[in-house]
Design a protein around this motif. Structure first.
Motif, mmCIF file in Angstrom:
data_model
loop_
_atom_site.group_PDB
_atom_site.id
_atom_site.type_symbol
_atom_site.label_atom_id
_atom_site.label_comp_id
_atom_site.label_asym_id
_atom_site.label_seq_id
_atom_site.Cartn_x
_atom_site.Cartn_y
_atom_site.Cartn_z
ATOM 1 N N MET A 80 0.847 -1.199 0.000
ATOM 2 C CA MET A 80 0.000 0.000 0.000
ATOM 3 C C MET A 80 0.874 1.237 0.000
ATOM 4 O O MET A 80 1.746 1.386 0.854
ATOM 5 C CB MET A 80 -0.925 -0.005 1.204
ATOM 6 C CG MET A 80 -1.961 -1.094 1.132
ATOM 7 S SD MET A 80 -3.170 -0.890 2.423
ATOM 8 C CE MET A 80 -3.538 -2.596 2.751
ATOM 9 N N ILE A 81 0.608 2.109 -0.955
ATOM 10 C CA ILE A 81 1.366 3.348 -1.075
ATOM 11 C C ILE A 81 0.430 4.500 -0.714
ATOM 12 O O ILE A 81 -0.633 4.662 -1.316
ATOM 13 C CB ILE A 81 1.940 3.519 -2.500
ATOM 14 C CG1 ILE A 81 3.043 2.488 -2.783
ATOM 15 C CG2 ILE A 81 2.537 4.901 -2.654
ATOM 16 C CD1 ILE A 81 2.590 1.165 -3.201
ATOM 17 N N PHE A 82 0.834 5.268 0.299
ATOM 18 C CA PHE A 82 0.010 6.347 0.819
ATOM 19 C C PHE A 82 0.676 7.707 0.593
ATOM 20 O O PHE A 82 1.892 7.789 0.472
ATOM 21 C CB PHE A 82 -0.192 6.179 2.332
ATOM 22 C CG PHE A 82 -1.004 4.989 2.727
ATOM 23 C CD1 PHE A 82 -2.149 4.622 2.037
ATOM 24 C CD2 PHE A 82 -0.641 4.232 3.827
ATOM 25 C CE1 PHE A 82 -2.910 3.531 2.417
ATOM 26 C CE2 PHE A 82 -1.394 3.135 4.223
ATOM 27 C CZ PHE A 82 -2.534 2.788 3.518
ATOM 28 N N GLU A 84 2.193 11.326 1.694
ATOM 29 C CA GLU A 84 3.125 11.651 2.790
ATOM 30 C C GLU A 84 2.392 11.976 4.090
ATOM 31 O O GLU A 84 2.935 11.778 5.169
ATOM 32 C CB GLU A 84 3.985 12.859 2.413
ATOM 33 C CG GLU A 84 4.832 12.664 1.169
ATOM 34 C CD GLU A 84 5.717 11.452 1.266
ATOM 35 O OE1 GLU A 84 6.544 11.394 2.189
ATOM 36 O OE2 GLU A 84 5.555 10.545 0.440
ATOM 37 N N SER A 85 1.188 12.458 4.001
ATOM 38 C CA SER A 85 0.461 12.935 5.176
ATOM 39 C C SER A 85 -0.149 11.825 6.025
ATOM 40 O O SER A 85 -0.628 12.074 7.124
ATOM 41 C CB SER A 85 -0.645 13.901 4.733
ATOM 42 O OG SER A 85 -1.516 13.250 3.822
ATOM 43 N N VAL A 86 -0.140 10.575 5.553
ATOM 44 C CA VAL A 86 -0.669 9.465 6.350
ATOM 45 C C VAL A 86 0.358 9.091 7.414
ATOM 46 O O VAL A 86 1.555 9.018 7.150
ATOM 47 C CB VAL A 86 -1.010 8.254 5.459
ATOM 48 C CG1 VAL A 86 -1.332 7.034 6.297
ATOM 49 C CG2 VAL A 86 -2.179 8.580 4.542
ATOM 50 N N ASN A 87 -0.108 8.867 8.621
ATOM 51 C CA ASN A 87 0.755 8.551 9.759
ATOM 52 C C ASN A 87 1.065 7.046 9.770
ATOM 53 O O ASN A 87 0.180 6.237 10.011
ATOM 54 C CB ASN A 87 0.050 8.972 11.050
ATOM 55 C CG ASN A 87 0.851 8.668 12.282
ATOM 56 O OD1 ASN A 87 1.932 8.101 12.228
ATOM 57 N ND2 ASN A 87 0.317 9.046 13.430
ATOM 58 N N LEU A 88 2.327 6.684 9.517
ATOM 59 C CA LEU A 88 2.729 5.277 9.525
ATOM 60 C C LEU A 88 3.175 4.789 10.895
ATOM 61 O O LEU A 88 3.662 3.674 11.024
ATOM 62 C CB LEU A 88 3.857 5.030 8.513
ATOM 63 C CG LEU A 88 3.484 5.111 7.042
ATOM 64 C CD1 LEU A 88 4.678 4.759 6.170
ATOM 65 C CD2 LEU A 88 2.310 4.223 6.714
ATOM 66 N N GLY A 93 6.668 10.761 12.960
ATOM 67 C CA GLY A 93 6.299 10.848 11.552
ATOM 68 C C GLY A 93 7.435 10.571 10.595
ATOM 69 O O GLY A 93 7.299 10.780 9.405
ATOM 70 N N ASN A 94 8.583 10.127 11.099
ATOM 71 C CA ASN A 94 9.737 9.882 10.239
ATOM 72 C C ASN A 94 9.714 8.518 9.563
ATOM 73 O O ASN A 94 10.600 8.194 8.801
ATOM 74 C CB ASN A 94 11.040 10.012 11.045
ATOM 75 C CG ASN A 94 11.246 11.432 11.506
ATOM 76 O OD1 ASN A 94 10.801 12.371 10.866
ATOM 77 N ND2 ASN A 94 11.903 11.598 12.634
ATOM 78 N N ILE A 95 8.743 7.691 9.845
ATOM 79 C CA ILE A 95 8.681 6.361 9.251
ATOM 80 C C ILE A 95 8.222 6.488 7.808
ATOM 81 O O ILE A 95 7.202 7.107 7.520
ATOM 82 C CB ILE A 95 7.732 5.445 10.046
ATOM 83 C CG1 ILE A 95 8.292 5.221 11.451
ATOM 84 C CG2 ILE A 95 7.520 4.121 9.330
ATOM 85 C CD1 ILE A 95 7.404 4.418 12.351
ATOM 86 N N VAL A 96 8.989 5.893 6.888
ATOM 87 C CA VAL A 96 8.675 5.991 5.460
ATOM 88 C C VAL A 96 8.120 4.685 4.908
ATOM 89 O O VAL A 96 7.627 4.636 3.786
ATOM 90 C CB VAL A 96 9.899 6.454 4.647
ATOM 91 C CG1 VAL A 96 10.326 7.844 5.097
ATOM 92 C CG2 VAL A 96 11.047 5.471 4.739
ATOM 93 N N GLY A 97 8.219 3.607 5.681
ATOM 94 C CA GLY A 97 7.689 2.313 5.272
ATOM 95 C C GLY A 97 7.454 1.456 6.497
ATOM 96 O O GLY A 97 8.006 1.712 7.563
ATOM 97 N N LYS A 98 6.623 0.455 6.331
ATOM 98 C CA LYS A 98 6.284 -0.419 7.452
ATOM 99 C C LYS A 98 5.896 -1.769 6.877
ATOM 100 O O LYS A 98 5.252 -1.847 5.848
ATOM 101 C CB LYS A 98 5.113 0.197 8.207
ATOM 102 C CG LYS A 98 4.851 -0.356 9.559
ATOM 103 C CD LYS A 98 3.810 0.533 10.243
ATOM 104 C CE LYS A 98 3.844 0.423 11.737
ATOM 105 N NZ LYS A 98 4.989 0.975 12.393
ATOM 106 N N LYS A 109 5.246 5.393 2.178
ATOM 107 C CA LYS A 109 4.922 6.763 1.789
ATOM 108 C C LYS A 109 5.340 6.922 0.331
ATOM 109 O O LYS A 109 6.414 6.467 -0.073
ATOM 110 C CB LYS A 109 5.622 7.759 2.694
ATOM 111 C CG LYS A 109 5.029 7.760 4.086
ATOM 112 C CD LYS A 109 5.434 8.953 4.894
ATOM 113 C CE LYS A 109 4.683 8.924 6.217
ATOM 114 N NZ LYS A 109 4.986 10.094 7.023
ATOM 115 N N SER A 110 4.490 7.554 -0.455
ATOM 116 C CA SER A 110 4.671 7.603 -1.907
ATOM 117 C C SER A 110 6.016 8.176 -2.340
ATOM 118 O O SER A 110 6.590 7.739 -3.338
ATOM 119 C CB SER A 110 3.536 8.398 -2.554
ATOM 120 O OG SER A 110 3.502 9.714 -2.038
ATOM 121 N N LYS A 111 6.537 9.100 -1.598
ATOM 122 C CA LYS A 111 7.807 9.738 -1.946
ATOM 123 C C LYS A 111 8.976 8.755 -1.936
ATOM 124 O O LYS A 111 9.990 8.965 -2.593
ATOM 125 C CB LYS A 111 8.059 10.872 -0.946
ATOM 126 C CG LYS A 111 9.317 11.641 -1.121
ATOM 127 C CD LYS A 111 9.321 12.789 -0.121
ATOM 128 C CE LYS A 111 10.691 13.319 0.138
ATOM 129 N NZ LYS A 111 10.673 14.360 1.166
#
Length: 159
Positions: A80-82, A84-88, A93-98, A109-111
């Protein structure tokens, strides 16, 4: 971009998440794109009818899964690609993937989705791999094999 990072070797210096896992497993672990009439290049887009900014990824993820269209024939893993504003999760808020540990779902995060190492890292969690710098063997004993440079270490250029 999503298809390229996960499935196509001609992008990202000749590697993809699929080719990394295929190569590391001697061809025994293959990531195959989803198929079906609702699928384009292994990707299904799902639109939600509310703003997701600041929303927790678990809630958004549940809504996405509930709105998957018919016409998806087969898939094993869900990436799932969300925005940047979705809270992972935690870490300010520094998490970019999970990645679910263990499981079949990963969130990005899409970025950052174009970073192959991120996809390999998060799917590693699906396959029972811990971070190489923070491993708890479920006995409450902290063990560290301390290799921040490996895929599960997380110290690569995209993170």
């Amino acid at each position: 971009e999503i298809y390229g990072a996960f499935f196509e070797d001609s992008i990202n210096f000749g590697v993809s998440v699929k080719s990394v896992y295929s190569g590391c497993s001697d061809g025994k672990f293959d990531i195959i794109p989803a198929t079906g009439s609702a699928v384009t290049n292994g990707v299904v887009e799902v639109a939600l009818n509310y703003p997701v900014a600041g929303e927790y990824y678990g809630h958004v993820s549940d809504d996405v899964l509930n709105r998957l269209p018919s016409g998806i024939d087969a898939y094993t893993y869900t990436f799932m690609i969300f925005p940047e504003s979705v809270n992972l999760g935690s870490s300010g808020g520094n998490i970019v993937g999970k990645g679910a540990y263990p499981g079949t779902k990963t969130w990005y995060k899409s970025k950052y989705v174009q970073y192959v190492n991120l996809g390999v890292h998060e799917i590693g969690h699906n396959l029972y791999q811990h971070h190489s710098r923070a491993y708890d063997n479920n006995d409450g004993i902290f063990v560290e094999y301390n290799d921040p440079s490996c895929t599960m270490g997380g110290e690569w250029g995209g993170r």
